[in-house]
Write a protein that holds these residues in place. Structure first.
Motif, PDB file in Angstrom:
ATOM      1  N   ILE A   1     118.016 -17.651 -48.489  1.00  0.00           N
ATOM      2  CA  ILE A   1     116.966 -17.243 -49.426  1.00  0.00           C
ATOM      3  C   ILE A   1     115.624 -17.818 -48.978  1.00  0.00           C
ATOM      4  CG2 ILE A   1     116.147 -17.378 -51.807  1.00  0.00           C
ATOM      5  CD1 ILE A   1     118.537 -15.634 -51.655  1.00  0.00           C
ATOM      6  N   VAL A   2     115.638 -19.080 -48.578  1.00  0.00           N
ATOM      7  CA  VAL A   2     114.405 -19.723 -48.097  1.00  0.00           C
ATOM      8  C   VAL A   2     113.856 -18.968 -46.887  1.00  0.00           C
ATOM      9  CG1 VAL A   2     113.396 -21.822 -47.132  1.00  0.00           C
ATOM     10  CG2 VAL A   2     115.074 -21.988 -48.982  1.00  0.00           C
ATOM     11  N   ASN A   3     114.738 -18.644 -45.943  1.00  0.00           N
ATOM     12  CA  ASN A   3     114.309 -17.896 -44.748  1.00  0.00           C
ATOM     13  C   ASN A   3     113.748 -16.519 -45.134  1.00  0.00           C
ATOM     14  OD1 ASN A   3     115.227 -20.049 -43.220  1.00  0.00           O
ATOM     15  ND2 ASN A   3     117.169 -19.077 -42.687  1.00  0.00           N
ATOM     16  N   TYR A   4     114.350 -15.893 -46.117  1.00  0.00           N
ATOM     17  CA  TYR A   4     113.899 -14.584 -46.620  1.00  0.00           C
ATOM     18  C   TYR A   4     112.481 -14.689 -47.177  1.00  0.00           C
ATOM     19  CZ  TYR A   4     113.982 -10.430 -49.715  1.00  0.00           C
ATOM     20  OH  TYR A   4     113.706  -9.248 -50.354  1.00  0.00           O
ATOM     21  N   VAL A   5     112.242 -15.704 -47.976  1.00  0.00           N
ATOM     22  CA  VAL A   5     110.922 -15.909 -48.580  1.00  0.00           C
ATOM     23  C   VAL A   5     109.877 -16.203 -47.503  1.00  0.00           C
ATOM     24  CG1 VAL A   5     109.579 -17.482 -50.020  1.00  0.00           C
ATOM     25  CG2 VAL A   5     111.765 -16.615 -50.846  1.00  0.00           C
ATOM     26  N   VAL A   6     110.221 -17.075 -46.564  1.00  0.00           N
ATOM     27  CA  VAL A   6     109.287 -17.438 -45.494  1.00  0.00           C
ATOM     28  C   VAL A   6     108.943 -16.214 -44.642  1.00  0.00           C
ATOM     29  CG1 VAL A   6     109.028 -18.786 -43.372  1.00  0.00           C
ATOM     30  CG2 VAL A   6     109.961 -19.863 -45.423  1.00  0.00           C
ATOM     31  N   GLN A   7     109.938 -15.372 -44.382  1.00  0.00           N
ATOM     32  CA  GLN A   7     109.687 -14.156 -43.610  1.00  0.00           C
ATOM     33  C   GLN A   7     108.749 -13.209 -44.359  1.00  0.00           C
ATOM     34  OE1 GLN A   7     110.331 -13.429 -40.573  1.00  0.00           O
ATOM     35  NE2 GLN A   7     109.756 -11.268 -40.562  1.00  0.00           N
ATOM     36  N   LEU A   8     108.938 -13.110 -45.679  1.00  0.00           N
ATOM     37  CA  LEU A   8     108.054 -12.270 -46.491  1.00  0.00           C
ATOM     38  C   LEU A   8     106.612 -12.777 -46.417  1.00  0.00           C
ATOM     39  CD1 LEU A   8     110.368 -11.851 -49.613  1.00  0.00           C
ATOM     40  CD2 LEU A   8     109.529  -9.972 -48.186  1.00  0.00           C
ATOM     41  N   MET A   9     106.437 -14.096 -46.512  1.00  0.00           N
ATOM     42  CA  MET A   9     105.088 -14.656 -46.433  1.00  0.00           C
ATOM     43  C   MET A   9     104.482 -14.420 -45.048  1.00  0.00           C
ATOM     44  SD  MET A   9     104.742 -15.683 -49.491  1.00  0.00           S
ATOM     45  CE  MET A   9     105.911 -14.362 -49.857  1.00  0.00           C
ATOM     46  N   TYR A  10     105.309 -14.488 -44.014  1.00  0.00           N
ATOM     47  CA  TYR A  10     104.835 -14.225 -42.651  1.00  0.00           C
ATOM     48  C   TYR A  10     104.330 -12.788 -42.537  1.00  0.00           C
ATOM     49  CZ  TYR A  10     104.882 -13.600 -37.580  1.00  0.00           C
ATOM     50  OH  TYR A  10     104.524 -13.302 -36.274  1.00  0.00           O
ATOM     51  N   VAL A  11     105.051 -11.871 -43.146  1.00  0.00           N
ATOM     52  CA  VAL A  11     104.664 -10.457 -43.084  1.00  0.00           C
ATOM     53  C   VAL A  11     103.339 -10.226 -43.800  1.00  0.00           C
ATOM     54  CG1 VAL A  11     105.310  -8.114 -43.778  1.00  0.00           C
ATOM     55  CG2 VAL A  11     107.027  -9.646 -42.803  1.00  0.00           C
ATOM     56  N   THR A  12     103.065 -10.956 -44.875  1.00  0.00           N
ATOM     57  CA  THR A  12     101.775 -10.786 -45.562  1.00  0.00           C
ATOM     58  C   THR A  12     100.608 -11.152 -44.648  1.00  0.00           C
ATOM     59  OG1 THR A  12     101.613 -13.044 -46.497  1.00  0.00           O
ATOM     60  CG2 THR A  12     102.865 -11.405 -47.761  1.00  0.00           C
ATOM     61  N   ARG A  13     100.854 -12.020 -43.666  1.00  0.00           N
ATOM     62  CA  ARG A  13      99.778 -12.461 -42.759  1.00  0.00           C
ATOM     63  C   ARG A  13      99.728 -11.625 -41.480  1.00  0.00           C
ATOM     64  NH1 ARG A  13     102.764 -18.052 -43.193  1.00  0.00           N
ATOM     65  NH2 ARG A  13     102.604 -18.344 -45.458  1.00  0.00           N
ATOM     66  N   HIS A  14     100.778 -10.875 -41.184  1.00  0.00           N
ATOM     67  CA  HIS A  14     100.839 -10.037 -39.977  1.00  0.00           C
ATOM     68  C   HIS A  14     101.334  -8.644 -40.375  1.00  0.00           C
ATOM     69  CE1 HIS A  14     101.345 -14.266 -38.740  1.00  0.00           C
ATOM     70  NE2 HIS A  14     100.629 -13.939 -37.692  1.00  0.00           N
ATOM     71  N   ALA A  15     100.717  -8.111 -41.400  1.00  0.00           N
ATOM     72  CA  ALA A  15     101.224  -6.892 -42.031  1.00  0.00           C
ATOM     73  C   ALA A  15     101.192  -5.678 -41.110  1.00  0.00           C
ATOM     74  CB  ALA A  15     100.427  -6.605 -43.300  1.00  0.00           C
ATOM     75  N   LYS A  16     100.214  -5.603 -40.207  1.00  0.00           N
ATOM     76  CA  LYS A  16     100.075  -4.391 -39.388  1.00  0.00           C
ATOM     77  C   LYS A  16     101.287  -4.158 -38.498  1.00  0.00           C
ATOM     78  CE  LYS A  16      97.457  -6.535 -35.578  1.00  0.00           C
ATOM     79  NZ  LYS A  16      97.544  -7.927 -36.095  1.00  0.00           N
TER      80      LYS A  16
ATOM     81  N   GLY B   1     102.486  -0.777 -41.209  1.00  0.00           N
ATOM     82  CA  GLY B   1     101.566   0.239 -40.721  1.00  0.00           C
ATOM     83  C   GLY B   1     100.120  -0.205 -40.808  1.00  0.00           C
ATOM     84  N   ALA B   2      99.309   0.295 -39.889  1.00  0.00           N
ATOM     85  CA  ALA B   2      97.915  -0.139 -39.790  1.00  0.00           C
ATOM     86  C   ALA B   2      97.090   0.267 -40.997  1.00  0.00           C
ATOM     87  CB  ALA B   2      97.295   0.426 -38.515  1.00  0.00           C
ATOM     88  N   GLN B   3      97.373   1.456 -41.574  1.00  0.00           N
ATOM     89  CA  GLN B   3      96.541   1.937 -42.686  1.00  0.00           C
ATOM     90  C   GLN B   3      96.679   1.036 -43.915  1.00  0.00           C
ATOM     91  OE1 GLN B   3      97.210   6.000 -43.821  1.00  0.00           O
ATOM     92  NE2 GLN B   3      95.663   5.957 -45.444  1.00  0.00           N
ATOM     93  N   LEU B   4      97.918   0.797 -44.336  1.00  0.00           N
ATOM     94  CA  LEU B   4      98.128  -0.032 -45.522  1.00  0.00           C
ATOM     95  C   LEU B   4      97.782  -1.493 -45.236  1.00  0.00           C
ATOM     96  CD1 LEU B   4      99.039   0.294 -48.438  1.00  0.00           C
ATOM     97  CD2 LEU B   4     101.377  -0.190 -47.723  1.00  0.00           C
ATOM     98  N   ALA B   5      98.117  -1.952 -44.042  1.00  0.00           N
ATOM     99  CA  ALA B   5      97.813  -3.335 -43.674  1.00  0.00           C
ATOM    100  C   ALA B   5      96.310  -3.585 -43.606  1.00  0.00           C
ATOM    101  CB  ALA B   5      98.460  -3.680 -42.340  1.00  0.00           C
ATOM    102  N   GLY B   6      95.552  -2.520 -43.318  1.00  0.00           N
ATOM    103  CA  GLY B   6      94.106  -2.651 -43.213  1.00  0.00           C
ATOM    104  C   GLY B   6      93.431  -3.032 -44.518  1.00  0.00           C
ATOM    105  N   TYR B   7      94.110  -2.806 -45.626  1.00  0.00           N
ATOM    106  CA  TYR B   7      93.535  -3.176 -46.925  1.00  0.00           C
ATOM    107  C   TYR B   7      93.633  -4.681 -47.187  1.00  0.00           C
ATOM    108  CZ  TYR B   7      93.656   1.825 -48.046  1.00  0.00           C
ATOM    109  OH  TYR B   7      93.456   3.179 -48.040  1.00  0.00           O
ATOM    110  N   ILE B   8      94.485  -5.385 -46.446  1.00  0.00           N
ATOM    111  CA  ILE B   8      94.706  -6.811 -46.694  1.00  0.00           C
ATOM    112  C   ILE B   8      93.659  -7.644 -45.967  1.00  0.00           C
ATOM    113  CG2 ILE B   8      96.335  -8.729 -46.476  1.00  0.00           C
ATOM    114  CD1 ILE B   8      98.612  -6.717 -46.468  1.00  0.00           C
ATOM    115  N   GLU B   9      92.944  -8.463 -46.716  1.00  0.00           N
ATOM    116  CA  GLU B   9      91.990  -9.386 -46.105  1.00  0.00           C
ATOM    117  C   GLU B   9      92.661 -10.713 -45.754  1.00  0.00           C
ATOM    118  OE1 GLU B   9      88.384 -10.022 -48.222  1.00  0.00           O
ATOM    119  OE2 GLU B   9      87.558  -8.077 -47.660  1.00  0.00           O
ATOM    120  N   TYR B  10      93.469 -11.206 -46.689  1.00  0.00           N
ATOM    121  CA  TYR B  10      94.170 -12.478 -46.463  1.00  0.00           C
ATOM    122  C   TYR B  10      95.583 -12.378 -47.031  1.00  0.00           C
ATOM    123  CZ  TYR B  10      89.402 -14.172 -45.751  1.00  0.00           C
ATOM    124  OH  TYR B  10      88.123 -14.335 -45.306  1.00  0.00           O
ATOM    125  N   GLY B  11      96.534 -12.915 -46.278  1.00  0.00           N
ATOM    126  CA  GLY B  11      97.901 -12.972 -46.767  1.00  0.00           C
ATOM    127  C   GLY B  11      98.131 -14.220 -47.597  1.00  0.00           C
TER     128      GLY B  11
END
Length: 333
Positions: A235-250, A254-264
């Motif tokens: 579960i911890v690894n799952y959460v950490v991976q989710l947080m990682y994706v918020t910072r490297h969303a593209k 996808g680039a279009q949706l990830a482009g809306y994110i300024e900060y993860g």
């Protein structure tokens, strides 16, 4: 048997006692507040996880009633602070008053010294006052005249902000938003719920005092129990991976949706998930966390931690849509 390292596993009797207290509080809350099941869940999670809640809604959706009802249900002290542009930090934390009789200063504690504090329209107070309040939330103490005064235990702040009246407001900085464990957005009641609200007002339900069904000691017991709820490394690894994706969303959504994110989300996001999911598991009668707990709290934990740019608002893209896309991109353990 699952156990948190360094802590004894939760016994069946302890789980039963905790469940009894939680159900009593839920029933007491439901006797006064109509609907708002998500708000009740967030408030309970925040209380058990020893965190704070930011609530956003238009006026009139029972935010004050909800906070006061919860405080009275557990026989705790409750203070409401109406935030205004001229509110000073000393109006919240307290000050020293000169006593003319003996020529000394005495400390007068401010309204933040309560178990439950409702900061109504926090974005109407100045940045300096917001900072003083958020410092109290983080440090769990106030400093007056060079002396530290610990805040009572438990200590829960419920801050509200109104999304439709922005004139004369001070936006909360992202770093301060991150201090809130959860952000809950309240919606209008259904016609059936609104009719029930009117009926209860007519019958005088809101005029009667809430009889305590638990004590502050019970809340502290639940908080200690929450720390012993088991969170598997998967579960911890799952959460950490989710947080990682918020910072490297593209690379994931996808680039279009990830482009809306300024900060993860910062590492506080991972910490918030582990704390809040423990509390949610206990509310649901379990002594262990499952992936569904993480998914249930995804919007409440991340909607104020993933910062979107102006283009997102212009295109009608919400933080909830981005969060859902991130969760879809990460495999559930």
């Amino acid at each position: 048997m699952n156990a948190v390292p360094g802590r004894a596993p939760i016994t069946k009797d302890e789980l039963a006692r905790g469940g009894q207290v939680i159900r009593a509080v839920q029933q007491s809350f439901a006797s006064k507040v109509v609907g708002q099941a998500d708000l009740l869940q967030s408030l309970l999670v925040a209380v058990l996880a020893n965190g704070h809640v930011l609530m956003e809604s238009v006026p009139g959706l029972a935010k004050t009633t909800a906070a006061a009802t919860l405080a009275r249900a557990v026989d705790a002290t409750f203070h409401r602070i109406q935030c205004t542009p001229d509110l000073l930090p000393s109006d919240i934390v307290g000050t020293q008053i000169y006593d003319q009789h003996d020529g000394t200063f005495r400390t007068q504690l401010g309204p933040v010294h309560a178990n439950f504090v409702l900061l109504d329209e926090i974005n109407r107070s100045s940045a300096k006052t917001q900072s003083a309040m958020l410092e109290a939330m983080q440090e769990r103490q106030t400093s007056i005249g060079g002396e530290s005064h610990p805040l009572p235990k438990p200590f829960l702040v419920l801050a509200t902000q109104n999304p439709i009246e922005q004139e004369g407001t001070y936006t909360l900085p992202e770093a301060q938003l991150d201090r809130f464990l959860l952000k809950e957005i309240l919606t209008y009641p259904s016609p059936t719920e609104e009719a029930e609200i009117v009926r209860r007002i007519e019958s005088g339900v809101f005029e009667s005092d809430t009889t305590p069904v638990a004590s502050v000691a019970d809340v502290q017991y639940l908080q200690e129990l929450t720390k012993r709820v088991y969170v598997d490394q998967a579960i911890v690894n799952y959460v950490v991976q989710l947080m990682y994706v918020t910072r490297h969303a593209k690379d994931y959504i996808g680039a279009q949706l990830a482009g809306y994110i300024e900060y993860g989300a910062s590492p506080r996001g991972s910490i918030a998930f582990t704390q809040a999911t423990r509390a949610l598991a206990l509310v649901r009668g379990r002594d262990y966390v499952i992936p569904e707990d993480v998914k249930t709290l995804r919007h409440s934990i991340l909607r104020h931690r993933i910062i979107l740019g102006y283009e997102a608002e212009a295109d009608g893209v919400t933080s909830e849509q981005v969060v859902d896309a991130i969760f879809d991109a990460v495999r559930t353990p």
